[in-house]
Design an enzyme around this catalytic site. Sequence first.
Site, PDB file in Angstrom:
ATOM      1  N   GLU A   9       0.797  -1.221   0.000  1.00 11.29           N
ATOM      2  CA  GLU A   9       0.000   0.000   0.000  1.00 11.29           C
ATOM      3  C   GLU A   9       0.832   1.274   0.000  1.00 11.29           C
ATOM      4  O   GLU A   9       0.504   2.240  -0.674  1.00 11.29           O
ATOM      5  CB  GLU A   9      -0.935   0.056   1.222  1.00 11.29           C
ATOM      6  CG  GLU A   9      -1.933  -1.069   1.309  1.00 11.29           C
ATOM      7  CD  GLU A   9      -1.498  -2.075   2.330  1.00 11.29           C
ATOM      8  OE1 GLU A   9      -0.339  -2.528   2.242  1.00 11.29           O
ATOM      9  OE2 GLU A   9      -2.305  -2.428   3.202  1.00 11.29           O
ATOM     10  N   ASP A  82      -1.976  -5.143   3.645  1.00 12.39           N
ATOM     11  CA  ASP A  82      -2.183  -5.593   5.020  1.00 12.39           C
ATOM     12  C   ASP A  82      -3.093  -6.812   5.059  1.00 12.39           C
ATOM     13  O   ASP A  82      -3.829  -7.106   4.115  1.00 12.39           O
ATOM     14  CB  ASP A  82      -2.787  -4.462   5.853  1.00 12.39           C
ATOM     15  CG  ASP A  82      -1.806  -3.311   6.048  1.00 12.39           C
ATOM     16  OD1 ASP A  82      -0.594  -3.551   5.941  1.00 12.39           O
ATOM     17  OD2 ASP A  82      -2.267  -2.174   6.287  1.00 12.39           O
ATOM     18  N   ASP A  84      -5.739  -7.456   7.004  1.00 13.36           N
ATOM     19  CA  ASP A  84      -7.125  -7.340   7.440  1.00 13.36           C
ATOM     20  C   ASP A  84      -8.067  -7.297   6.239  1.00 13.36           C
ATOM     21  O   ASP A  84      -7.660  -7.469   5.091  1.00 13.36           O
ATOM     22  CB  ASP A  84      -7.303  -6.103   8.330  1.00 13.36           C
ATOM     23  CG  ASP A  84      -6.881  -4.816   7.621  1.00 13.36           C
ATOM     24  OD1 ASP A  84      -6.622  -4.852   6.398  1.00 13.36           O
ATOM     25  OD2 ASP A  84      -6.808  -3.777   8.286  1.00 13.36           O
ATOM     26  N   GLU A  86      -9.667  -4.814   4.801  1.00 13.85           N
ATOM     27  CA  GLU A  86      -9.370  -3.765   3.826  1.00 13.85           C
ATOM     28  C   GLU A  86      -8.174  -4.152   2.969  1.00 13.85           C
ATOM     29  O   GLU A  86      -8.162  -3.930   1.764  1.00 13.85           O
ATOM     30  CB  GLU A  86      -9.106  -2.436   4.552  1.00 13.85           C
ATOM     31  CG  GLU A  86     -10.317  -1.857   5.263  1.00 13.85           C
ATOM     32  CD  GLU A  86     -11.484  -1.609   4.327  1.00 13.85           C
ATOM     33  OE1 GLU A  86     -11.284  -1.022   3.238  1.00 13.85           O
ATOM     34  OE2 GLU A  86     -12.613  -1.999   4.675  1.00 13.85           O
ATOM     35  N   TYR A 302       1.672  -5.695  13.221  1.00 13.56           N
ATOM     36  CA  TYR A 302       0.528  -5.012  12.618  1.00 13.56           C
ATOM     37  C   TYR A 302      -0.383  -4.434  13.699  1.00 13.56           C
ATOM     38  O   TYR A 302      -0.688  -5.090  14.688  1.00 13.56           O
ATOM     39  CB  TYR A 302      -0.249  -5.981  11.735  1.00 13.56           C
ATOM     40  CG  TYR A 302      -1.300  -5.308  10.893  1.00 13.56           C
ATOM     41  CD1 TYR A 302      -0.978  -4.242  10.060  1.00 13.56           C
ATOM     42  CD2 TYR A 302      -2.619  -5.745  10.934  1.00 13.56           C
ATOM     43  CE1 TYR A 302      -1.944  -3.623   9.284  1.00 13.56           C
ATOM     44  CE2 TYR A 302      -3.588  -5.140  10.151  1.00 13.56           C
ATOM     45  CZ  TYR A 302      -3.243  -4.079   9.335  1.00 13.56           C
ATOM     46  OH  TYR A 302      -4.208  -3.471   8.564  1.00 13.56           O
ATOM     47  N   ARG A 304      -3.553  -3.053  13.498  1.00 14.32           N
ATOM     48  CA  ARG A 304      -5.024  -3.129  13.439  1.00 14.32           C
ATOM     49  C   ARG A 304      -5.423  -4.566  13.739  1.00 14.32           C
ATOM     50  O   ARG A 304      -5.481  -5.409  12.867  1.00 14.32           O
ATOM     51  CB  ARG A 304      -5.546  -2.675  12.073  1.00 14.32           C
ATOM     52  CG  ARG A 304      -5.292  -1.200  11.812  1.00 14.32           C
ATOM     53  CD  ARG A 304      -5.913  -0.735  10.510  1.00 14.32           C
ATOM     54  NE  ARG A 304      -5.607   0.675  10.281  1.00 14.32           N
ATOM     55  CZ  ARG A 304      -4.551   1.119   9.624  1.00 14.32           C
ATOM     56  NH1 ARG A 304      -3.700   0.251   9.094  1.00 14.32           N
ATOM     57  NH2 ARG A 304      -4.337   2.411   9.470  1.00 14.32           N
ATOM     58  N   HIS A 348      -4.481 -13.418  13.772  1.00 11.59           N
ATOM     59  CA  HIS A 348      -3.665 -12.230  13.963  1.00 11.59           C
ATOM     60  C   HIS A 348      -2.987 -12.286  15.321  1.00 11.59           C
ATOM     61  O   HIS A 348      -3.351 -13.061  16.192  1.00 11.59           O
ATOM     62  CB  HIS A 348      -4.529 -10.977  13.874  1.00 11.59           C
ATOM     63  CG  HIS A 348      -5.156 -10.792  12.520  1.00 11.59           C
ATOM     64  ND1 HIS A 348      -6.061  -9.784  12.266  1.00 11.59           N
ATOM     65  CD2 HIS A 348      -5.028 -11.476  11.368  1.00 11.59           C
ATOM     66  CE1 HIS A 348      -6.448  -9.863  11.004  1.00 11.59           C
ATOM     67  NE2 HIS A 348      -5.842 -10.889  10.448  1.00 11.59           N
TER      68      HIS A 348
END
Length: 854
Positions: A9, A82, A84, A86, A302, A304, A348
Amino acid sequence: MAKQLVVVESPAKARTINRILGGAYTVRASMGHVRDLPERRLGVRIEDGFRPDYETLPDRAKTVRELQAAARGVASVYLAPDQDREGEAIAWHLKAVLAEAEPKARFVRVTYNEITAPAIRRAFEQPGEIDENKVNAQQARRILDRLVGYKVSKIVARQVRGGSSAGRVQSVALRLVCEREAAIEGFTPEEYWLIGARVAKQVDPRDPFEVRLARIDGEKAHVGSSEAAARVRKDLEKRDLRVAAVHRRELRRRPMPPFITSTLQQAASSVCGFSPSRTMRIAQGLYEGVDLGSGPVGLITYMRTDSVAIAATAQEAARAVIAGKFGADYLPPKPPAYRSRAAAQEAHEAIRPTDPARLPEDLAARLTPEQAKLYRLIWQRFLASQMAPAVIARRTAEIEAVPPAPVASDSPVGEVTAYLFRATASEVLFPGHLRVTGEGGKGPRRRDDGERGAETEEEIEALPPLEPGEMLDLKEWTEAQKFTQPPARYSEASLVRALEANGIGRPSTYAQTLATLQNRKYVAIEKRQLRPTETGRAVNAFLTDRLDALFNVRFTAEMEEDLDRVERGEVEWTAMLARFYEAFDPWLRAARAARVAPGQVDRLLAALEGVREWAPERRRGKRVYSDREFVASLRAQVAEGKALTERQVDALRKTAWRYRDQVPALVEDAAGFGLDELSEEDRKAGDPPRDETKAKLELLRSVEFDPPRTVRDRTYDDAAFVSSLREQVESGKRLSERQVQTLDTLVQRYGPRIEGFAEMRERLGLASGTEGEGSAQGAAIEALLRELEAVTEWKPPVTKGKRVWNDREFFESLREQYRVRRSLSPRQVAALGRMAARYRRGGSRRGEGKTAGD
């Protein structure tokens, strides 16, 4: 040309990963999402199974072209956003746009929890496929948010003045803030008194310590007034104090689990003063990589995440650091295990340092000050989570007030009240994880719920050795007047905690939700607390009235649970959306419709045909308002078969009421026209301006106003505000109650600049009391003010962080506020009471000497 393309990203992440992978790979950044729903239309084909119309984002068109050029001719494309939802969706959209440029390429998905060489190499050695369930969960969430935001925002913008948007999660967060504000406003403080004593042993050590009244006749002590306090005090003065019992407990205080997104945001707010959005920005930088001298290195995992799981390798690394830095005694027999909440994604990890051996003090020179603060917080919390519990010895002494013996044997024996005092102190026997966090093992355990007795559980610094039956010397009785406190407003951190506790939102959404509320000016931050604005309250009132089921906390949490089920592959995403829309569509139709009796609008418009003389046009700034043209526009809208909105009907009723003198039927059949639904203020708004209002504005005509002042992002211009009120009155329109209150405040503020103002105050109605004067609460406030006016020596100002606490200035500001407004808030009353108690004990009032300790 490299035969393998990697897409992440951000440029920072690209640089760090490129350094790890070397020249065999080309690493590029997508700058986040590259496709989304269209900005200016719904973009969801509801009748076609909720098919989304994705478009390349306008500001990503150049990036997409560059990525497509880089993809041409490569053998493999590694999609590495990432891990997650998104990130999975970004990978899915990237595959769609890059396959157009190189359809023969092999597309694979790589995920990792930290950007370190071992983790990245391991991820690239074991690439996988895009998780379609995770993508579908993100698509369902995006379409849910678009349906609610796009359709409800239009209604809010039409129906609520100043309203601009609504959102599936945003509006529930606003509801929590508004409900808390309503609870604060509806809170009635109750007086109570804390009774205690300073006592000492009769043998060494004789250092005095404090005890507090805990029980009266076996029940929790409650002394609710000064009269009750005086009775208790009088009864106690005849008594000796004796140790009734000493209770000893050994407590094991376990460490907190490592951070997840919400707890990191809360801790960073409390410890560092960072907002959630600032915390996430700093954490993003630590995750993506910081140059430690030999290139960028990811320092944390990470950020989130809602899981407290920790990799076994990370636990072993932490244990090695703990043993080397603190010793083997600080290691538990086996690594601690923590349980995540039910919906957490256990794949996670929690937020932790990528290498616990990188000590905060060793990195400080390479990090910015804010990075260093956040890294230290994460490092301490993680290391502490892997350490042994602290062992704390807690002693509680119970002290009884021994009633005096009867004077004569024939004296009548009445009921004797039993008083029990308590004092508690703790001692850390083994610090365990407290060695890292720096927390003490003692201190008050306070509640912040506004309940009586919220301070009865405080601990004292030290308790001497005591034995049951031991008599104590009384040094002095103590008493303090208190008032119960309303619930505190939410801070950004506590609102995140509430959202998480209610199952609303997910780690990736908390910071954005708070930012949206502030950007829409639905909430304002005052002293790090969230206060709903007038617009925010109006929007919330409309939504909870018209769409209560949609913006219900439980319903929103159930939607989040459904999205989790989609991600787990238990529910088909379009079926989930269809169930939602089946309920949503009728809710929406009901919210759009104006609540008005059939034919009522037609009757109002017909009645207004009898108006012979319309009010002149009114100009406010650049806008011109005309009752005649407004009614004509509504008449044309109805003729076209278009329904009026609630806001239009409300405005029509208010306009009709202003012409009741010309159309008597409006008064004779007010209920039939719906005019009985107008508030008292709306009815008065149709009356001519008050004479006293004109007189107040005339008083201010010659005043030289203070220059405009800016508070945060708002500018307050007294001169411009008074000018707008004068213009409104001169056009024949009556001021609202709120406008009158603000005008009164300004007249009071500038009163000293007006000649003869003192004589005019009562005539203008400015001297009459409001909610404070004449009430029991008002009498208590005035007594406290009189008491503090007698203080001869004020304590020096104290600086805490960037704030300066000045007792004298604070007292004078409250005294002036009460003089002008005749009221104080519950928090201000409580603060005034605490201040009076401090100076009462210190003996710094006129006619009193100082205590020995001063």
